[in-house]
Design an enzyme around this catalytic site. Structure first.
Site: not given
Ligand SMILES: *Cc1c(COP(=O)(O)O)cnc(C)c1O
Length: 436
Positions: A116
């Site tokens: 993220k």
């Molecule tokens: C947010 C997240 C996901 C999922 O990603 P999306 O874009 O919501 O599909 C998977 N793994 C981790 C560690 C995340 O923080």
């Protein structure tokens, strides 16, 4: 070098007749009709330029310039991307029988140890750039199932003209994740909601369409914001540059924002063979891809909690980008339950020595199953979305030892915290926002 680029405009997935610029789509988050913004047309990747880049920020500028040129001058683009994306993005080949041709793309070397950071840090700087130009203020409202909130809090903290309010489901994020959310940061307030992630997301959506809250200048930094998706194309390009054409990407998925970044890169011309959407027990999307007539379901809690999403918001984007047949031929879905996730952490460690966090373990298990039946072939790149040290309890349970803790995580325990508890209603959020 002035190529005949035309920077894309942005349309809502619901009413395609309203057209806005990138900066408007970025600052608004959700379109006024409740839909999500999509670019049109999608700029083609230059055939060769991205293959020759030396560093990740170079690649970011090479890939994103055609998307940004009309609104951000080149010098600012270069500075902003270098500042946002200043951490390593290694492709790590797994070594061990059964794992030939499988690499892990480690997306967890940013400040909050999840993928993220790519979206949040880039978005924060782009928003700061446009807000300063316009002399405007915004309040960023974020629902998080764990990693979004900390990435956004960290990415936006201290940015001029921006306040952040983040909502997370109380008791449903790990202690480390919670710590990352509630440490005090300038301009950031954390709310622990007595409900699920879907409650948080519903409260945020209600706030966005509430006319009485319009004066606050609310905006989102969730994966519903198009500003997160552009930087999430970059590491797919980076991995293909190193692994070669025809890669299959396996993406541990929840709201499908990460996967949608990959699909946008593919639509821009990146030579990808196929995608695997690896989900936990929240299996709406794998069932949809398998041709079942399914609807969204309430989310259930799992070990890979950042993927506990019953109603993936970016599904609406994927459906708008492609018809169902194309989606089903480009993407395979797999659902991995908690037992199999724990087993995957153990098996991968035994067979390769690699320590995978629970989200990455879902992806690795999906690949193992598909390789076994011949449904995917090497090269395969599994996106590692979080550092295992964010989930010490789960790693300890699976492997019997604690993962190594990077210094930037350990330092959090010495900082002050602040958090407010809220019932899971739109009215409670509204009262909080109006009181502030
Ligand atoms: C947010 C997240 C996901 C999922 O990603 P999306 O874009 O919501 O599909 C998977 N793994 C981790 C560690 C995340 O923080």
């Amino acid at each position: 070098m002035l190529a005949p680029f035309s920077t894309p405009t942005y349309r809502s997935t619901r009413d395609a007749s309203a057209v806005v610029s990138f900066s408007d789509a970025l600052l608004q988050g959700l379109a006024p009709d409740g839909g999500l913004y999509l670019p049109s047309p999608i700029p083609r990747l230059d055939e060769t330029a991205w293959r020759d880049v030396r560093t990740f920020p170079d690649l970011a500028f090479t890939v994103l310039a055609p998307w940004l040129d009309e609104e951000v001058d080149s010098e600012s683009q270069i500075a902003l991307l270098a500042d946002a994306l200043s951490f390593p993005v290694p492709v790590v080949p797994l070594q061990g029988a059964g794992w030939e041709g499988v690499s892990v793309l480690e997306l967890f070397h940013g400040p909050t140890l999840s993928f993220k950071d790519f979206g949040a840090r880039t978005m924060a700087r782009l928003m700061g750039y446009f807000l300063q130009e316009r002399d405007e203020r915004l309040t960023i409202l974020v629902a998080t199932s764990g990693d979004t909130g900390s990435a956004v809090a960290d990415g936006f903290a201290g940015q001029p003209n921006i306040d952040v309010v983040l909502l997370y489901p109380k008791g449903q994020v790990s202690p480390v994740q919670e710590r990352q959310l509630i440490v005090q940061r300038p301009g950031v307030r954390a709310l622990a909601v007595e409900g699920t992630f879907d409650d948080c997301q519903r409260m945020v959506k209600a706030a966005f369409v509430d006319p009485e809250l319009r004066a606050l200048g609310l905006s989102s930094a969730n994966s519903i914001n198009i500003g997160r998706l552009l930087p999430q194309m970059l590491y797919y390009v980076w991995a293909v540059r190193q692994t070669g054409d025809g890669v299959t990407f396996c993406v541990p998925s929840g709201n499908l924002g990460n996967l949608t970044g990959g699909v946008l890169a593919w639509l821009a011309g990146l030579p990808v063979r196929q995608f695997v959407a690896a989900h936990n027990a929240n299996d709406f999307f794998p069932r949809y891809l398998a041709g079942e007539a399914v609807g969204f379901a309430p989310s259930v809690q799992t070990l890979s909690n950042a993927m506990d999403v019953g109603a993936p918001s970016n599904f609406e984007r994927l459906e708008a980008l492609m018809d169902a047949d194309t989606l089903r031929s480009l993407i395979r879905g797999v659902s991995v339950d908690d037992d199999a996730t724990l087993h995957s952490i153990r098996r991968v460690h035994e067979e390769t020595g690699y320590v995978a966090d629970p989200h990455t373990a879902v992806g690795l298990e999906a690949v193992r199953r598909l390789k076994e039946t011949g449904a995917v072939q090497a090269p395969v790149v599994v996106l590692s979305t979080a550092h295992p040290a964010k989930f010490p309890e789960i790693i300890e349970k699976a492997l019997g030892f604690d993962p190594e803790v990077p210094g930037r995580l350990a330092a959090l325990w010495n900082r002050e915290t602040a958090v407010t508890t809220l019932p899971p209603t739109a009215d409670a959020l509204k009262a909080f926002l109006l009181a502030a």
